[in-house]
Design a protein around this motif. Structure first.
Motif, PDB file in Angstrom:
ATOM      1  N   SER A 262       4.118  12.336   5.800  1.00 58.72           N
ATOM      2  CA  SER A 262       3.094  11.441   5.260  1.00 58.72           C
ATOM      3  C   SER A 262       3.589  10.011   5.075  1.00 58.72           C
ATOM      4  CB  SER A 262       2.591  11.975   3.917  1.00 58.72           C
ATOM      5  OG  SER A 262       3.634  11.965   2.958  1.00 58.72           O
ATOM      6  N   ALA A 263       4.853   9.743   5.430  1.00 58.78           N
ATOM      7  CA  ALA A 263       5.388   8.387   5.243  1.00 58.78           C
ATOM      8  C   ALA A 263       4.609   7.374   6.082  1.00 58.78           C
ATOM      9  CB  ALA A 263       6.864   8.364   5.613  1.00 58.78           C
ATOM     10  N   GLU A 264       4.186   7.771   7.278  1.00 60.87           N
ATOM     11  CA  GLU A 264       3.433   6.859   8.125  1.00 60.87           C
ATOM     12  C   GLU A 264       2.100   6.480   7.485  1.00 60.87           C
ATOM     13  OE1 GLU A 264       1.549   6.654  12.657  1.00 60.87           O
ATOM     14  OE2 GLU A 264       2.715   8.390  12.001  1.00 60.87           O
ATOM     15  N   GLY A 265       1.455   7.438   6.844  1.00 51.86           N
ATOM     16  CA  GLY A 265       0.188   7.142   6.181  1.00 51.86           C
ATOM     17  C   GLY A 265       0.361   6.180   5.017  1.00 51.86           C
ATOM     18  N   ARG A 266       1.431   6.348   4.236  1.00 49.68           N
ATOM     19  CA  ARG A 266       1.669   5.437   3.122  1.00 49.68           C
ATOM     20  C   ARG A 266       1.990   4.033   3.614  1.00 49.68           C
ATOM     21  NH1 ARG A 266       4.808   9.781   1.502  1.00 49.68           N
ATOM     22  NH2 ARG A 266       6.733   8.576   1.709  1.00 49.68           N
ATOM     23  N   LEU A 267       2.771   3.944   4.686  1.00 53.50           N
ATOM     24  CA  LEU A 267       3.077   2.631   5.258  1.00 53.50           C
ATOM     25  C   LEU A 267       1.816   1.979   5.805  1.00 53.50           C
ATOM     26  CD1 LEU A 267       5.191   0.526   6.063  1.00 53.50           C
ATOM     27  CD2 LEU A 267       5.533   1.797   8.197  1.00 53.50           C
ATOM     28  N   SER A 268       0.944   2.763   6.418  1.00 49.58           N
ATOM     29  CA  SER A 268      -0.320   2.209   6.919  1.00 49.58           C
ATOM     30  C   SER A 268      -1.176   1.670   5.782  1.00 49.58           C
ATOM     31  CB  SER A 268      -1.088   3.292   7.691  1.00 49.58           C
ATOM     32  OG  SER A 268      -0.341   3.757   8.794  1.00 49.58           O
ATOM     33  N   ALA A 269      -1.159   2.339   4.642  1.00 48.61           N
ATOM     34  CA  ALA A 269      -1.926   1.866   3.501  1.00 48.61           C
ATOM     35  C   ALA A 269      -1.427   0.506   3.028  1.00 48.61           C
ATOM     36  CB  ALA A 269      -1.843   2.885   2.367  1.00 48.61           C
ATOM     37  N   TRP A 270      -0.115   0.350   2.947  1.00 47.30           N
ATOM     38  CA  TRP A 270       0.438  -0.945   2.554  1.00 47.30           C
ATOM     39  C   TRP A 270       0.044  -2.033   3.552  1.00 47.30           C
ATOM     40  CZ3 TRP A 270       2.866  -2.618  -1.759  1.00 47.30           C
ATOM     41  CH2 TRP A 270       3.331  -1.660  -2.657  1.00 47.30           C
ATOM     42  N   ILE A 271       0.173  -1.730   4.835  1.00 49.39           N
ATOM     43  CA  ILE A 271      -0.117  -2.746   5.864  1.00 49.39           C
ATOM     44  C   ILE A 271      -1.593  -3.124   5.853  1.00 49.39           C
ATOM     45  CG2 ILE A 271      -0.171  -3.169   8.347  1.00 49.39           C
ATOM     46  CD1 ILE A 271       2.329  -1.432   8.583  1.00 49.39           C
ATOM     47  N   LEU A 272      -2.484  -2.117   5.831  1.00 49.15           N
ATOM     48  CA  LEU A 272      -3.912  -2.404   5.879  1.00 49.15           C
ATOM     49  C   LEU A 272      -4.383  -3.194   4.661  1.00 49.15           C
ATOM     50  CD1 LEU A 272      -5.258   1.008   7.236  1.00 49.15           C
ATOM     51  CD2 LEU A 272      -5.103  -1.156   8.469  1.00 49.15           C
ATOM     52  N   THR A 273      -3.740  -2.973   3.521  1.00 50.07           N
ATOM     53  CA  THR A 273      -4.167  -3.661   2.302  1.00 50.07           C
ATOM     54  C   THR A 273      -3.624  -5.078   2.235  1.00 50.07           C
ATOM     55  OG1 THR A 273      -4.223  -1.534   1.156  1.00 50.07           O
ATOM     56  CG2 THR A 273      -4.219  -3.505  -0.213  1.00 50.07           C
ATOM     57  N   LEU A 274      -2.401  -5.301   2.678  1.00 47.94           N
ATOM     58  CA  LEU A 274      -1.787  -6.616   2.532  1.00 47.94           C
ATOM     59  C   LEU A 274      -2.045  -7.544   3.714  1.00 47.94           C
ATOM     60  CD1 LEU A 274       1.659  -5.632   0.959  1.00 47.94           C
ATOM     61  CD2 LEU A 274      -0.425  -6.410  -0.184  1.00 47.94           C
ATOM     62  N   VAL A 275      -2.486  -7.009   4.851  1.00 46.75           N
ATOM     63  CA  VAL A 275      -2.768  -7.867   6.009  1.00 46.75           C
ATOM     64  C   VAL A 275      -3.831  -8.923   5.715  1.00 46.75           C
ATOM     65  CG1 VAL A 275      -3.953  -7.804   8.252  1.00 46.75           C
ATOM     66  CG2 VAL A 275      -1.917  -6.441   7.892  1.00 46.75           C
ATOM     67  N   PRO A 276      -4.959  -8.608   5.043  1.00 49.62           N
ATOM     68  CA  PRO A 276      -5.937  -9.667   4.762  1.00 49.62           C
ATOM     69  C   PRO A 276      -5.361 -10.842   3.970  1.00 49.62           C
ATOM     70  CG  PRO A 276      -6.908  -7.522   4.372  1.00 49.62           C
ATOM     71  CD  PRO A 276      -5.467  -7.290   4.600  1.00 49.62           C
ATOM     72  N   PHE A 277      -4.474 -10.551   3.005  1.00 49.72           N
ATOM     73  CA  PHE A 277      -3.877 -11.641   2.241  1.00 49.72           C
ATOM     74  C   PHE A 277      -2.914 -12.445   3.109  1.00 49.72           C
ATOM     75  CE2 PHE A 277      -4.941  -8.304  -0.852  1.00 49.72           C
ATOM     76  CZ  PHE A 277      -5.781  -9.027  -1.677  1.00 49.72           C
ATOM     77  N   GLY A 278      -2.190 -11.750   3.982  1.00 45.98           N
ATOM     78  CA  GLY A 278      -1.310 -12.469   4.899  1.00 45.98           C
ATOM     79  C   GLY A 278      -2.085 -13.363   5.845  1.00 45.98           C
ATOM     80  N   LEU A 279      -3.231 -12.881   6.338  1.00 49.55           N
ATOM     81  CA  LEU A 279      -4.067 -13.712   7.207  1.00 49.55           C
ATOM     82  C   LEU A 279      -4.640 -14.905   6.445  1.00 49.55           C
ATOM     83  CD1 LEU A 279      -5.995 -10.994   9.256  1.00 49.55           C
ATOM     84  CD2 LEU A 279      -4.154 -12.486  10.034  1.00 49.55           C
ATOM     85  N   PHE A 280      -4.983 -14.690   5.181  1.00 51.19           N
ATOM     86  CA  PHE A 280      -5.501 -15.792   4.361  1.00 51.19           C
ATOM     87  C   PHE A 280      -4.462 -16.909   4.260  1.00 51.19           C
ATOM     88  CE2 PHE A 280      -6.495 -18.095   0.546  1.00 51.19           C
ATOM     89  CZ  PHE A 280      -7.879 -18.128   0.503  1.00 51.19           C
TER      90      PHE A 280
END
Length: 326
Positions: A262-280
């Motif tokens: 499940s490590a891949e799923g947890r990493l995906s959660a971090w990426i999907l959540t923080l990407v919008p702020f990084g794009l901002f």
């Protein structure tokens, strides 16, 4: 509703996102179902009520209240404080229950006022206040979960010690004392309380159920059940405990395997959540002319709020997908 998305508001949103990720995604991926824990607690309460002898936990709480002053004793006896106190005790902390509630209220007020002063936005102030109110309880809950996990990790070693003590001719109560002296907290402390419970005069059944009440764990329930069944039906307890120890170790091996998968799923959660702020941030420094359309128009602000709500729901949805309940 006029909501201005200034720098303070933006960083507050980032902080809220990281907070939700920390407490929503970084959780054990292998646990016990809530319905199982509720049934266990309900059954234990029924057993305690059907007995004419008070459980040792009640005696310890009465002794604990007698050491307090009159004012603190009155606060600790308010409705719900006993449950919070047990929650704190299971986390391994010694803070009084009413003090934890006061800290939560102070954080709630301070966070709401601070966000209101800097952003003048009451929805964000309300969210910050709620997070401040929940933060102490979430911290205690995390410490409680770590302590329960540590107890489960120590349990196979404790069972092996009890098995060897029984094979050497020691009675079961004395084997609990050996575990209490030989292992560190939390299992050493809890088995020590159980040994004291037996010396107090409770029978083995009530003492083991008291241990299960203090540490509500399915893993411990397997140990307690095996001891109580052997007491009723007879048999070689050492051999039974040896099999229980192997089952618990196999459970932990499966848990580590699930956590790896499940490590891949947890990493995906971090990426999907923080990407919008990084794009901002990226758009702010590369093409700042695009941002006023988003942050100044009413439609853009509504989209940002909707995105934050959807992100929060997504975090808890991913958490539900990742957590395997047994």
């Amino acid at each position: 509703m006029d909501i201005q998305l200034g720098p303070v508001t933006f960083f507050l949103m980032v902080g809220i996102a990281v907070f939700l990720l920390s407490f929503g995604i970084t959780v054990p991926v292998f646990g016990e179902s809530r319905s199982t824990r509720k049934r266990l607690q309900k059954r234990l309460q029924e057993i305690q009520q059907s007995s004419d002898r008070p459980p040792i936990s009640n005696l310890l709480r009465e002794k604990y209240l007698k050491r307090l002053g009159r004012f603190e004793r009155a606060l600790e006896q308010l409705p719900g404080m006993e449950r919070i106190a047990r929650f704190i005790e299971q986390a391994g902390h010694t803070i009084l229950a009413y003090k934890l509630v006061l800290i939560a209220l102070l954080l709630c007020i301070a966070a709401a006022i601070a966000v209101w002063v800097f952003s003048k936005t009451w929805p964000l102030a309300l969210v910050a206040g709620l997070l401040g109110l929940a933060l102490p309880f979430l911290r205690v809950n995390r410490d409680r979960q770590k302590r329960m996990d540590r107890f489960d990790e120590q349990l196979p070693e404790a069972i092996d010690i009890i098995k060897r003590a029984l094979q050497a001719g020691h009675p079961f109560s004395e084997s609990l004392h050996i575990v209490a002296d030989g292992l560190e907290a939390p299992i050493g402390k809890e088995f020590g309380i159980t040994f004291a419970d037996l010396n107090y005069g409770n029978d083995l059944r009530r003492a083991m159920l008291g241990l299960l009440e203090r540490v509500p764990s399915i893993t411990l329930m397997a140990f307690v059940t095996s001891v109580l069944v052997q007491k009723e039906t007879g048999g070689n307890l050492a051999e039974i405990l040896d099999k229980i120890s192997k089952v618990i170790r196999g459970r932990f091996r499966f848990q580590r395997k699930i956590k790896t998968l499940s490590a891949e799923g947890r990493l995906s959660a971090w990426i999907l959540t923080l990407v919008p702020f990084g794009l901002f941030v990226l758009i702010y420094f590369t093409t700042p002319g695009y941002l006023p359309i988003l942050v100044e128009s009413p439609e853009g602000r509504q989209l940002v709020i909707a995105a934050c709500v959807a992100m929060t729901l997504g975090i808890f949805w991913i958490r539900r997908i990742l957590k395997i309940e047994v």
